[in-house]
Design an enzyme around this catalytic site. Structure first.
Site, short mmCIF file in Angstrom:
data_model
loop_
_atom_site.label_atom_id
_atom_site.label_comp_id
_atom_site.label_asym_id
_atom_site.label_seq_id
_atom_site.Cartn_x
_atom_site.Cartn_y
_atom_site.Cartn_z
N GLY A 272 12.72 25.64 3.06
CA GLY A 272 14.04 25.17 3.43
C GLY A 272 14.61 24.14 2.48
N HIS B 214 18.24 25.20 -2.58
CA HIS B 214 19.06 24.86 -3.73
C HIS B 214 19.20 26.08 -4.63
CE1 HIS B 214 15.25 24.60 -5.85
NE2 HIS B 214 14.84 23.66 -5.02
N GLU B 215 19.78 25.88 -5.80
CA GLU B 215 20.07 27.01 -6.69
C GLU B 215 18.80 27.71 -7.16
OE1 GLU B 215 23.65 24.37 -6.72
OE2 GLU B 215 21.47 24.07 -6.78
N HIS C 244 16.13 28.31 -5.24
CA HIS C 244 15.86 29.27 -4.18
C HIS C 244 16.86 30.43 -4.22
CE1 HIS C 244 14.26 25.43 -2.34
NE2 HIS C 244 13.22 26.23 -2.22
N GLY D 113 8.90 30.98 -7.41
CA GLY D 113 9.42 30.33 -8.60
C GLY D 113 8.34 29.88 -9.56
N GLN E 47 0.87 27.78 -7.93
CA GLN E 47 1.07 28.56 -6.71
C GLN E 47 1.32 30.02 -7.02
OE1 GLN E 47 3.58 27.37 -3.08
NE2 GLN E 47 5.01 28.65 -4.23
N LYS F 65 15.07 22.04 -10.66
CA LYS F 65 15.59 21.96 -9.29
C LYS F 65 14.43 21.82 -8.31
CE LYS F 65 20.12 23.11 -9.88
NZ LYS F 65 21.30 22.46 -9.28
#
Length: 282
Positions: free
Chosen positions: A31, A34-35, A37, A147, A153, A184
């Protein structure tokens, strides 16, 4: 676009899409979107007929002294970002929905999780692997999007999907940055104006390291020192690690000649930020 809160609702919607012969992409998030995501969502929308975004601050990946309680949450903000990116469904479960009473099963990993962020966050990747496996089981997507900013991860999830024969494709998406180069992150909102002004040093330092490699430097230690020295020009930067590892196994490597991940974790005040670059070679 719909917002649902139960596993049953997600499964019913996905079953309907499957009956129509549609493909499904999943974007797992915590949650406060931002850009970065939105870039994940846009890749999913391009690749799939339908896109599910999970919006869940996962307690099992936070240590006892970390920012679970203060982690930013704003579903109205998130719904707008999902709608703008073309997502079809937001899964907004409660902690009780994901971890009902008596929950005692976890997904863990050795090797890839021992260094980098795993060294200082020993339970983090167990929580990540557990919640992501649950989301894969709930949604059963064709593709899932992560990302590159969280490079460890991404590597861990790819290995987990392979090792556990999870029937989907893991897609890594490049880092999205602010105009001044800062990656970001939802945690950027924690930074005071003074610390926010210093934080772009992470990208500048990494770019100096990358430029040295491109100019022919093959010593990981020399490149690591170039990155470290630049970060230390910021008065409030407290380095947790600067590492250069083999991108295939996340083990430290003395040479930059193969496929490598250069990764940093730095605290500005109480805010922990990460950044990296990856060089892939045949």
């Amino acid at each position: 676009m719909k917002i649902v809160t139960t596993i049953k609702e997600v499964r019913e919607q996905v079953a309907q899409w499957r009956a129509e012969g549609l493909t499904v992409g999943l974007v797992p998030t915590m949650g406060y979107l931002h850009e970065g995501h939105q870039s994940l969502m846009q890749h999913s929308v391009h690749d799939n007929d339908r896109t599910v975004v999970s919006d869940f601050v996962n307690p099992t990946q936070f240590g006892p002294d970390e920012d679970y309680e203060s982690y930013p949450r704003d579903i109205q903000h998130d719904a707008k970002k999902c709608d703008e990116a073309g997502a079809d469904l937001i899964f907004l479960p409660s902690v009780e929905e994901m971890y009902p009473g008596g929950f005692c099963s976890f997904v863990d990993m050795n090797g890839l999780t021992k260094g980098l962020c795993g060294a200082s966050r020993p339970i983090h990747f167990r929580g990540v692997c557990t919640v992501v496996t649950k989301l894969f089981n709930i949604v059963q997507p064709d593709r899932a999007y992560f990302g590159q900013k969280d490079a460890q991860q991404l590597s861990v999830i790819r290995r987990m999907a392979t090792d556990l024969n999870q029937n989907l494709k893991i897609i890594g998406v490049p880092i999205v940055r602010e105009e001044d180069g800062l990656a970001k992150s939802s945690r950027n909102t924690y930074l005071t104006p003074e610390l926010r002004a210093e934080a772009p040093v992470l990208n500048r330092a990494l770019q100096k390291g990358k430029a040295a490699i491109e100019a022919g430097e093959t010593s990981s230690e020399i490149v690591r020192q170039i990155i470290t020295d630049e970060i230390n020009t910021a008065p409030n930067a407290d380095i947790e690690y600067v590492e250069i590892v083999d991108w295939n196994n996340l083990e430290p490597t003395p040479s930059t000649e193969g496929s490598i991940l250069a990764a940093v974790a730095v605290r500005f005040g109480t805010t922990r930020l990460i950044d990296n670059f990856i060089i892939e070679r045949d």
